[in-house]
Design a protein around this motif. Structure first.
Motif, PDB file in Angstrom:
ATOM      1  N   SER A  40       3.924  12.403  11.878  1.00  0.00           N
ATOM      2  CA  SER A  40       3.959  12.257  13.339  1.00  0.00           C
ATOM      3  C   SER A  40       3.016  13.264  13.972  1.00  0.00           C
ATOM      4  CB  SER A  40       5.381  12.467  13.876  1.00  0.00           C
ATOM      5  OG  SER A  40       5.850  13.762  13.554  1.00  0.00           O
ATOM      6  N   VAL A  41       2.603  12.974  15.194  1.00  0.00           N
ATOM      7  CA  VAL A  41       1.695  13.868  15.915  1.00  0.00           C
ATOM      8  C   VAL A  41       2.367  14.468  17.142  1.00  0.00           C
ATOM      9  CG1 VAL A  41      -0.387  12.702  15.126  1.00  0.00           C
ATOM     10  CG2 VAL A  41       0.734  11.917  17.225  1.00  0.00           C
ATOM     11  N   SER A  42       3.611  14.094  17.391  1.00  0.00           N
ATOM     12  CA  SER A  42       4.339  14.658  18.529  1.00  0.00           C
ATOM     13  C   SER A  42       5.826  14.609  18.233  1.00  0.00           C
ATOM     14  CB  SER A  42       4.048  13.875  19.809  1.00  0.00           C
ATOM     15  OG  SER A  42       4.609  12.576  19.734  1.00  0.00           O
ATOM     16  N   ILE A  43       6.598  15.404  18.985  1.00  0.00           N
ATOM     17  CA  ILE A  43       8.049  15.376  18.811  1.00  0.00           C
ATOM     18  C   ILE A  43       8.600  14.010  19.201  1.00  0.00           C
ATOM     19  CG2 ILE A  43      10.228  16.318  19.663  1.00  0.00           C
ATOM     20  CD1 ILE A  43       8.981  18.998  19.812  1.00  0.00           C
ATOM     21  N   GLN A  44       8.070  13.433  20.279  1.00  0.00           N
ATOM     22  CA  GLN A  44       8.552  12.121  20.713  1.00  0.00           C
ATOM     23  C   GLN A  44       8.415  11.092  19.603  1.00  0.00           C
ATOM     24  OE1 GLN A  44       6.662  14.102  22.500  1.00  0.00           O
ATOM     25  NE2 GLN A  44       7.577  14.349  24.533  1.00  0.00           N
ATOM     26  N   GLN A  45       7.269  11.072  18.936  1.00  0.00           N
ATOM     27  CA  GLN A  45       7.057  10.124  17.846  1.00  0.00           C
ATOM     28  C   GLN A  45       7.987  10.418  16.678  1.00  0.00           C
ATOM     29  OE1 GLN A  45       3.143  10.238  16.094  1.00  0.00           O
ATOM     30  NE2 GLN A  45       3.447   8.355  14.947  1.00  0.00           N
ATOM     31  N   ALA A  46       8.137  11.703  16.331  1.00  0.00           N
ATOM     32  CA  ALA A  46       9.000  12.082  15.202  1.00  0.00           C
ATOM     33  C   ALA A  46      10.449  11.693  15.449  1.00  0.00           C
ATOM     34  CB  ALA A  46       8.891  13.582  14.952  1.00  0.00           C
ATOM     35  N   MET A  47      10.929  11.887  16.681  1.00  0.00           N
ATOM     36  CA  MET A  47      12.324  11.617  16.977  1.00  0.00           C
ATOM     37  C   MET A  47      12.653  10.125  17.022  1.00  0.00           C
ATOM     38  SD  MET A  47      13.701  14.538  16.926  1.00  0.00           S
ATOM     39  CE  MET A  47      12.437  15.064  15.765  1.00  0.00           C
ATOM     40  N   LYS A  48      11.636   9.268  17.181  1.00  0.00           N
ATOM     41  CA  LYS A  48      11.855   7.823  17.202  1.00  0.00           C
ATOM     42  C   LYS A  48      11.926   7.229  15.799  1.00  0.00           C
ATOM     43  CE  LYS A  48       9.666   6.974  21.701  1.00  0.00           C
ATOM     44  NZ  LYS A  48       8.505   6.362  22.398  1.00  0.00           N
ATOM     45  N   GLN A  49      11.508   7.991  14.807  1.00  0.00           N
ATOM     46  CA  GLN A  49      11.490   7.477  13.435  1.00  0.00           C
ATOM     47  C   GLN A  49      12.890   7.481  12.825  1.00  0.00           C
ATOM     48  OE1 GLN A  49       8.585  10.206  11.983  1.00  0.00           O
ATOM     49  NE2 GLN A  49       6.851   9.028  12.761  1.00  0.00           N
ATOM     50  N   PRO A  50      13.119   6.677  11.777  1.00  0.00           N
ATOM     51  CA  PRO A  50      14.465   6.566  11.204  1.00  0.00           C
ATOM     52  C   PRO A  50      14.996   7.894  10.664  1.00  0.00           C
ATOM     53  CG  PRO A  50      13.040   4.797  10.421  1.00  0.00           C
ATOM     54  CD  PRO A  50      12.158   5.770  11.133  1.00  0.00           C
ATOM     55  N   LEU A  51      16.312   7.971  10.571  1.00  0.00           N
ATOM     56  CA  LEU A  51      16.964   9.162  10.023  1.00  0.00           C
ATOM     57  C   LEU A  51      16.994   9.122   8.496  1.00  0.00           C
ATOM     58  CD1 LEU A  51      18.638  11.759  10.539  1.00  0.00           C
ATOM     59  CD2 LEU A  51      20.674  10.300  10.617  1.00  0.00           C
ATOM     60  N   LEU A  52      16.931   7.921   7.921  1.00  0.00           N
ATOM     61  CA  LEU A  52      17.083   7.775   6.474  1.00  0.00           C
ATOM     62  C   LEU A  52      15.769   7.323   5.827  1.00  0.00           C
ATOM     63  CD1 LEU A  52      20.671   6.260   6.383  1.00  0.00           C
ATOM     64  CD2 LEU A  52      19.966   8.656   6.264  1.00  0.00           C
ATOM     65  N   LEU A  53      15.816   7.130   4.525  1.00  0.00           N
ATOM     66  CA  LEU A  53      14.606   6.925   3.734  1.00  0.00           C
ATOM     67  C   LEU A  53      14.359   5.458   3.413  1.00  0.00           C
ATOM     68  CD1 LEU A  53      15.181   9.858   1.208  1.00  0.00           C
ATOM     69  CD2 LEU A  53      13.558   9.841   3.109  1.00  0.00           C
ATOM     70  N   CYS A  54      13.104   5.143   3.116  1.00  0.00           N
ATOM     71  CA  CYS A  54      12.706   3.808   2.690  1.00  0.00           C
ATOM     72  C   CYS A  54      12.863   3.687   1.169  1.00  0.00           C
ATOM     73  CB  CYS A  54      11.253   3.555   3.104  1.00  0.00           C
ATOM     74  SG  CYS A  54      10.053   4.486   2.114  1.00  0.00           S
ATOM     75  N   PRO A  55      12.681   2.495   0.594  1.00  0.00           N
ATOM     76  CA  PRO A  55      12.834   2.335  -0.865  1.00  0.00           C
ATOM     77  C   PRO A  55      11.934   3.255  -1.684  1.00  0.00           C
ATOM     78  CG  PRO A  55      12.837   0.187   0.184  1.00  0.00           C
ATOM     79  CD  PRO A  55      12.492   1.182   1.263  1.00  0.00           C
ATOM     80  N   ILE A  56      10.705   3.498  -1.226  1.00  0.00           N
ATOM     81  CA  ILE A  56       9.782   4.372  -1.974  1.00  0.00           C
ATOM     82  C   ILE A  56      10.358   5.771  -2.084  1.00  0.00           C
ATOM     83  CG2 ILE A  56       7.466   5.418  -1.948  1.00  0.00           C
ATOM     84  CD1 ILE A  56       6.608   2.951  -0.236  1.00  0.00           C
ATOM     85  N   CYS A  57      10.825   6.299  -0.967  1.00  0.00           N
ATOM     86  CA  CYS A  57      11.341   7.673  -0.940  1.00  0.00           C
ATOM     87  C   CYS A  57      12.746   7.761  -1.536  1.00  0.00           C
ATOM     88  CB  CYS A  57      11.310   8.209   0.483  1.00  0.00           C
ATOM     89  SG  CYS A  57       9.637   8.254   1.188  1.00  0.00           S
ATOM     90  N   THR A  93       0.862  -1.180   0.000  1.00  0.00           N
ATOM     91  CA  THR A  93       0.000   0.000   0.000  1.00  0.00           C
ATOM     92  C   THR A  93       0.896   1.228   0.000  1.00  0.00           C
ATOM     93  OG1 THR A  93      -1.687  -1.181   1.241  1.00  0.00           O
ATOM     94  CG2 THR A  93      -1.831   1.221   1.231  1.00  0.00           C
ATOM     95  N   ILE A  94       0.979   1.916  -1.122  1.00  0.00           N
ATOM     96  CA  ILE A  94       1.880   3.062  -1.272  1.00  0.00           C
ATOM     97  C   ILE A  94       1.055   4.330  -1.441  1.00  0.00           C
ATOM     98  CG2 ILE A  94       3.680   4.096  -2.712  1.00  0.00           C
ATOM     99  CD1 ILE A  94       4.664   1.294  -3.347  1.00  0.00           C
ATOM    100  N   THR A  95       1.292   5.295  -0.570  1.00  0.00           N
ATOM    101  CA  THR A  95       0.529   6.543  -0.598  1.00  0.00           C
ATOM    102  C   THR A  95       0.728   7.287  -1.907  1.00  0.00           C
ATOM    103  OG1 THR A  95       0.854   6.722   1.790  1.00  0.00           O
ATOM    104  CG2 THR A  95       0.099   8.697   0.642  1.00  0.00           C
ATOM    105  N   GLU A  96       1.975   7.364  -2.356  1.00  0.00           N
ATOM    106  CA  GLU A  96       2.298   8.099  -3.581  1.00  0.00           C
ATOM    107  C   GLU A  96       3.436   7.393  -4.295  1.00  0.00           C
ATOM    108  OE1 GLU A  96       2.972  12.765  -4.480  1.00  0.00           O
ATOM    109  OE2 GLU A  96       4.552  11.835  -3.291  1.00  0.00           O
ATOM    110  N   ASN A  97       3.143   6.744  -5.437  1.00  0.00           N
ATOM    111  CA  ASN A  97       4.211   6.050  -6.139  1.00  0.00           C
ATOM    112  C   ASN A  97       5.068   7.028  -6.932  1.00  0.00           C
ATOM    113  OD1 ASN A  97       3.064   6.511  -8.764  1.00  0.00           O
ATOM    114  ND2 ASN A  97       1.776   4.690  -8.545  1.00  0.00           N
TER     115      ASN A  97
END
Length: 348
Positions: free
Chosen positions: A266-283, A64-68
């Motif tokens: 993300s909906v909070s800084i805590q959630q944003a900061m836990k996410q990866p620093l780099l990109l997935c294959p789609i991005c 399920t890809i939001t934007e190919n």
């Protein structure tokens, strides 16, 4: 056709990149005749899949890809049309990013180090682009800017969309040569009247990103929450993530919800900061298109930058974890390229 919409023309891909982008195709893992290097390729795709965590069920197919890739390219072309209708001077020839500090900054913050850090990070992440640091300006130079004092914290805040328009106008009248403008401020930002604050915002239409690092999310917005007075690993991690995330928005990339990725919403800084620093294959596919970067070289450059950060902050666990992941990717890259070279030799 399904695969083509997600990967585009594959003729310029290295073997390593072909394996990364194989994860975007309908089957995972794909059959040997659809993967570079046959049976070895299946093994490599399976190994690659383990390095990119899926947000949803990893067995769910198709993805399920939001934007190919093609939807993203169409969106970028629409932005270019809108820019021409608005008489915006956006140069696609000069691979330049403008960095505009918006002061004042606390006396305890070394703004030269700060701008150098962001400049080097942007040059690594958006490989092939150069960063030009503009002279610092003051909020007072934008008397028309929409601002407020937060009703609870009484902190001075700037409306992000107002700053984006005014900063873009200010720079374009003087130096209309940038593909992207980044505004860095120590003042709080807010996206709209009903919202408390935001870390940053990027506009693909105005080709401008604004970001603030002066304060972390207050617990329940208590008025005694202290301002940030010095650069710490936590602040630098925020710098790296927010700057890359918002500039990706400037280049038309939307939030990603398929893999765990820098471009997750993300909906909070805590959630944003836990996410990866780099990109997935789609991005990564989108990044490769507008930077023209070889992804192996891109990973090497990111690793060199992060190792320098680790020298200054040796206890920076998040950076150390990211380096471990990059090393795993580069080890797999070596294995893929060696396998491809062996196949080529056998067929010669």
């Amino acid at each position: 056709m399904y695969d083509y919409f997600h990967t585009g023309n594959e003729s310029s891909f290295s073997h390593f990149e072909s394996v990364i982008f194989s994860l975007l195709k309908r089957q995972q893992p794909p059959p040997p005749d659809r993967v570079p290097c046959g049976e070895d390729g299946v093994k490599h795709v399976e190994a690659m899949a383990k390095l990119f965590d899926r947000v949803a069920n990893p067995r769910e197919l198709p993805l399920t890809i939001t934007e190919n890739f093609f939807e993203w390219r169409g969106s970028v072309q629409l932005d270019a049309l809108a820019q021409s209708l608005m008489n915006k001077k956006v140069s696609n020839r000069n691979r330049l990013i403008g960095l505009l500090p918006l002061g004042p900054f606390p006396a305890s913050i070394d703004t030269n180090y700060l701008t150098s850090l962001i400049s080097n990070w942007m040059s690594c992440f958006f490989m092939g682009f150069r960063v030009h640091c503009l002279p610092q300006i003051s909020v007072k130079q934008f008397p028309q800017m929409i601002t407020r004092y937060h009703f609870k914290t009484k902190k001075f805040q700037i409306l992000s969309t107002s700053l984006i328009r005014l900063a873009e106008q200010y720079v374009s009248q003087r130096e209309p040569k940038y593909q992207c403008l980044i505004v860095v401020s120590w003042h709080d930002l807010y996206p709209e009247e009903k919202m408390n604050f935001e870390l940053g915002q990027g506009s693909s239409l105005y080709r401008c990103a604004v970001m603030s690092f002066g304060r972390f999310e207050p617990s329940s917005f208590k008025t005694n929450q202290p301002d940030v007075k010095q650069l710490t690993p936590k602040i630098i991690w925020q710098f790296l993530k927010v700057s890359a995330h918002e500039v990706c928005h400037v280049f038309g990339m939307k939030h990603c919800n398929t893999f765990h990725c820098l471009m997750n919403g993300s909906v909070s800084i805590q959630q944003a900061m836990k996410q990866p620093l780099l990109l997935c294959p789609i991005c990564l596919r989108k990044l490769k298109h507008f930077t023209k970067a070889n992804l192996e070289h891109w990973l090497v450059g990111i690793r060199i930058f992060l190792l320098e950060i680790l020298k200054t902050y040796p206890e920076f666990d998040r950076v150390a974890d990211c380096i471990v992941w990059i090393n795993q990717m580069l080890e797999l890259c070596d294995e893929i390229e060696k396998s491809a070279a062996t196949k080529t030799t056998q067929h010669s």
